[in-house]
Each structure stands twice: as C-alpha cells, then as structure tokens.
Design a protein around this motif. Structure first.
Motif: not given
Length: 276
Positions: A39-43, A148-154, A181-186
C-alpha cells in the motif's frame, strides 16, 4: 530491496490456487485481486499520477463511445510508477499470468504501453461497452490479457465508475467492480470479452477515476477467440438503450478480402491502420 507484493509471498502458488476461479468466471475468464501491491508503494504511485488534461503526449477521447484521457507511453511516469509498471512487464508477473490464465502460448509484455499506461476519466466521462483491439499496431502480436490497477482512495459507490463485464446478449452486466485503490482486475481479451464503464462518472469535480493498464500478447491465438482477423476497438450497444454507441465504420468484408489478395502485406497492413 523494495517489496512490491508484501502480502504475496509466492506469485506462482497464488496463480495455481486462483486458476480455476479465473477460468470458470463469468461472463468470460477474469479475476479481481485486492491489496495486490504494498500500500505504501502504491500510494506513492498515486501521488505521481498527473492531471492528464494538463499534459502533452496524451490521447483525448471525446465522443459518443468514450470520454476519457490516456497517456502515451511512459513519458509522464514518475519514479514509483516506472517501478510498478516495469515490474508488471517482468518475468515473475509473466509467469504468474501464464499460470493463472492457462494460456499455452508464451506471453509477452508491451514495453511501449500502446493504449495502456495511465488512464483517467473526469466527472461526466465514460467508456462504453466494447471488445478491445486484438492486434498490436507495431508488432502485430495478438492481445490476450488486460491487467488493470485501480488507484482511487475513498471511492464511494455513489461516484459510479464501475468496471462492468457483459456477455454476448448485452442485456445486463454480469459483474460490476468498484474501481477502489489497490484493486487489480485481470481478464482474457477476445473479440467477445465485452467490458467498460458505460455510464457517466458522478464523482465530485475535484476527483477523477484513475487507473494504470497493462496489456499482454502472444504470437498466435486460438481461432475460437476471434471474429475478425484484426480490428480496432469494437463498441457494442446495450439492449434497450437507443443510440447507446456511435454507428461503426462499415467496410464490406468482400472488398477487404479482395484488396488483401492483390496488395503486398506491408501496404495492406498500413491501409488497415489508416482505415481504423
């Protein structure tokens, strides 16, 4: 050493455990993995995400089928975004995806991020239901997997932006995923893997839907995954919604076949790109 997957000690083991879930998912092979990255890296990746509307080297789509922004290549990537994206194009991830999907042909990454990389949708934006282009424009390799890497917090449900998976009937979404945030869809990409974000985004004006897309290719693919030899994005309308998408450009198949028979391959492929 930077650990990008702190919560995942063995990617190949995870792939084996999740293969049946992936292969049997509806409406086509897919899987969602939450907390895939540290989580820290993706933030830090999110902190580097630019406002694409202020950048050059960006594809701007604004029509009935799509209203979104997409960066070209990695020109706008920051340090941590490069770290994540290069990792997603590396041997460990390729082997993970090979095991997860069961694809027999050797998977290859796209270091050019053609059509991939940063994606951003502003309030009111959308991407209608579609099947993806099936050939890489430069290498002519077959597109097989999207990650797909999602980056949407809150991110609240009221904001919309659901990633939707549809079957061939186009009656209703068979799966809807909030782009948190931090959800990956494949998922496997074929001429029939219909997906998108078809309804206008309703998030606050200071927010946007952010993601990073990675695509993976093979040299050749099963014939039953194809409806056409090579095509750009195929948009499909939802049942019961008139004028849901713009009419497709229609070129008679017989004419295409005739031109192909009498045109050198390099010129024919160039013509196809222009017509798309």
């Amino acid at each position: 050493m930077v650990y990008l997957n702190k919560n995942i000690t063995d990617l190949r083991k995870l792939a084996k455990e999740k293969h049946e879930e992936y292969a049997n998912a509806k409406p086509f092979p897919n899987i969602v993995i939450d907390n895939f990255f540290d989580e820290e890296i993706l933030s830090k990746v999110l902190g580097e995400f630019p406002d694409l509307s202020t950048k050059s080297n960006v594809n701007v789509f604004d029509n009935l089928n799509e209203k979104k922004l997409g960066a070209k290549g990695e020109a706008n990537f920051g340090e941590y975004t490069k770290l994540i994206c290069h990792y997603l194009n590396s041997q460990p991830i390729l082997e993970f995806l090979q095991e997860l999907t069961g694809i027999k042909e050797i998977l290859l990454p796209d270091p050019y991020f053609y059509g991939g990389g940063y994606h951003e949708i502003k309030p009111g934006g959308y991407l209608k239901i579609h099947a993806d282009f099936n050939k890489h424009i430069t290498t002519n390799l077959d597109r097989r997997i999207n990650l797909l890497v999602y980056l949407n917090k809150d991110w609240e449900e009221s904001y919309g932006g659901f990633f939707e998976l549809w079957d061939k009937s186009m009656v209703s979404a068979q799966r809807k995923l909030l782009p948190i945030f931090n959800r990956v869809a494949i998922f496997s990409t074929t001429d029939f893997s219909y997906h998108g974000h078809p309804d206008p985004l309703t998030c606050p004006p200071d927010r946007s839907r952010k993601s990073i897309a990675l695509y993976y290719y093979t040299n050749g693919r099963p014939a039953n995954e194809l409806n056409d030899d090579g095509h750009s994005t195929l948009f499909v309308g939802r049942k019961g919604k008139s004028n849901d998408i713009a009419p497709p450009k229609i070129i008679m198949p017989k004419l295409i076949s005739a031109v192909k028979n009498f045109t050198p391959p390099i010129i024919f492929n160039l013509l196809k790109k222009i017509l798309k």
